[in-house]
Design a protein around this motif. Structure first.
Motif, short mmCIF file in Angstrom:
data_model
loop_
_atom_site.label_atom_id
_atom_site.label_comp_id
_atom_site.label_asym_id
_atom_site.label_seq_id
_atom_site.Cartn_x
_atom_site.Cartn_y
_atom_site.Cartn_z
N ASN A 40 0.84 -1.20 0.00
CA ASN A 40 0.00 0.00 0.00
C ASN A 40 0.87 1.25 0.00
O ASN A 40 1.85 1.34 0.73
CB ASN A 40 -0.90 0.00 1.24
N TYR A 41 0.50 2.23 -0.82
CA TYR A 41 1.27 3.47 -0.92
C TYR A 41 0.80 4.55 0.08
O TYR A 41 1.55 5.46 0.39
CB TYR A 41 1.17 4.05 -2.34
N THR A 42 -0.42 4.44 0.54
CA THR A 42 -0.98 5.52 1.36
C THR A 42 -1.37 5.08 2.77
O THR A 42 -1.73 5.93 3.59
CB THR A 42 -2.23 6.12 0.68
N SER A 76 3.02 8.82 3.18
CA SER A 76 2.49 8.26 1.94
C SER A 76 3.57 8.40 0.88
O SER A 76 4.45 9.27 0.96
CB SER A 76 1.21 8.98 1.50
N LEU A 77 3.51 7.53 -0.12
CA LEU A 77 4.58 7.48 -1.13
C LEU A 77 4.01 7.61 -2.53
O LEU A 77 2.90 7.14 -2.81
CB LEU A 77 5.37 6.17 -1.02
N ASP A 78 4.78 8.24 -3.40
CA ASP A 78 4.40 8.34 -4.81
C ASP A 78 4.33 6.95 -5.42
O ASP A 78 5.16 6.08 -5.11
CB ASP A 78 5.42 9.21 -5.56
N GLU A 79 3.33 6.74 -6.28
CA GLU A 79 3.11 5.40 -6.83
C GLU A 79 4.19 4.96 -7.81
O GLU A 79 4.21 3.80 -8.23
CB GLU A 79 1.74 5.34 -7.50
N LEU A 120 8.14 -0.30 -3.80
CA LEU A 120 8.03 -0.47 -2.36
C LEU A 120 8.87 -1.62 -1.81
O LEU A 120 9.25 -1.62 -0.63
CB LEU A 120 6.57 -0.69 -1.97
N TRP A 169 2.16 3.22 6.53
CA TRP A 169 3.50 3.79 6.62
C TRP A 169 3.51 4.92 7.65
O TRP A 169 2.60 5.73 7.70
CB TRP A 169 3.94 4.35 5.27
#
Length: 300
Positions: free
Chosen positions: A233-235, A253-256, A260, A238
């Motif tokens: 999961n990116y959002t 959150s991380l840019d897609e 990961l 984390w």
């Protein structure tokens, strides 16, 4: 076929000052009032359906010193695409009921002043002061008197252009009355909308633009320390810190575009990030709400 026609009306705004008003304040007040009046067509259109105002021209019809008495001449250029009996009825009503149009304009300016005063006195807050609530109630009652329901008023207000500048325009309109501690402001069309000292006394001496409710700050090649991660999961899942910038555990959150998998076993990595903050009015400060990782520079 489209019919175009002109409606002329007026708006009167009187400062009951005993002291002389500085010329720069008068000029800024006139310019700000013009901008407010040019935002009132939505109220007229809502009151008189089938009508579209395409242009608004504002002129100074009368200016008297002493008690600064301003009277504006307003010309609305209107059109209707309808040839129905109702459209003709509305046009005739507009042409004949100049007093009603005048009252709707006064109501519109009163609504705009309410929003502007809220921006000045309650920045970054959803809870208007008691004074503003009282004036807003008066505006709503005045709306009912000219045939506009609270729902219709709210609909018009949502569509008012340039709402972020209403605070500054309101301040400039009200400022000439702030320097005389006995002055009030009289609205001859609707006396109930007169502006009294309880509002004027709360105005600051100078206008300060409200702080943005949120802000973002970018940092290049900084260390990100992970406390929690989720390689699926990116959002969500984390959390961590940016030492020296954000030292308490914060959502990440991380840019897609970021892979990961290499991060799932790391305790820290270097990255370009954006720190997103929200202004908390009760604490009068910004608090970090999220760390957004734009790009991973180096894993370690």
């Amino acid at each position: 076929m489209t019919d175009t026609y002109t409606i002329n009306t007026s708006y009167n705004f009187k400062y009951t000052t005993e002291e002389f008003v500085p010329i720069p304040d008068v000029i800024e007040s006139l310019k700000a009032m013009e901008r407010l009046i040019k935002r009132t067509p939505g109220f007229v259109e809502k009151r008189f359906d089938s009508v579209k105002i395409t242009e608004t021209h504002v002129f100074v019809d009368h200016l008297e010193s002493g008690s600064l008495d301003l009277r504006f001449f307003i010309r609305f250029i209107c059109k209707t695409d309808e040839r129905t009996e109702r459209a003709n009825q509305v046009i005739n009503e507009l042409m004949e009921e100049n007093g009603l149009v005048r009252d709707v304009v006064a109501l519109g300016v009163g609504s705009l002043l309410t929003i502007g005063a809220f921006q000045i006195l309650s920045p970054n807050s959803n809870a208007p002061s008691t004074t503003i609530n009282a004036y807003q109630s008066t505006v709503i009652q005045a709306g009912a008197d000219v045939g506009l329901s609270p729902e219709q008023m709210a609909e018009v207000i949502r569509k008012i252009p340039d709402q972020k500048t209403l605070g500054k325009d309101t301040f400039n309109v009200l400022k000439p009355a702030t320097q005389d501690k006995n002055a009030t402001i009289e609205i001859s069309a609707i006396p109930e909308l007169d502006i009294n000292r309880d509002l004027l006394d709360q105005l600051p001496s100078e206008y300060e633009a409200p702080l943005p409710s949120e802000r973002e700050t970018r940092y290049q090649n900084v260390s990100v320390t992970l406390d929690a991660s989720d390689r699926h999961n990116y959002t969500k899942g984390w959390a961590g810190t940016v030492p020296g910038v954000v030292d308490s555990r914060t959502k990440i959150s991380l840019d897609e575009s970021i892979d990961l998998h290499p991060l799932r076993t790391k305790d820290s990595f270097r990255a370009n990030v954006t720190i997103m903050e929200r202004y908390v009015s009760s604490k009068k400060k910004y608090e970090v709400k999220e760390i957004f990782v734009e790009e991973v520079v180096e894993n370690r």
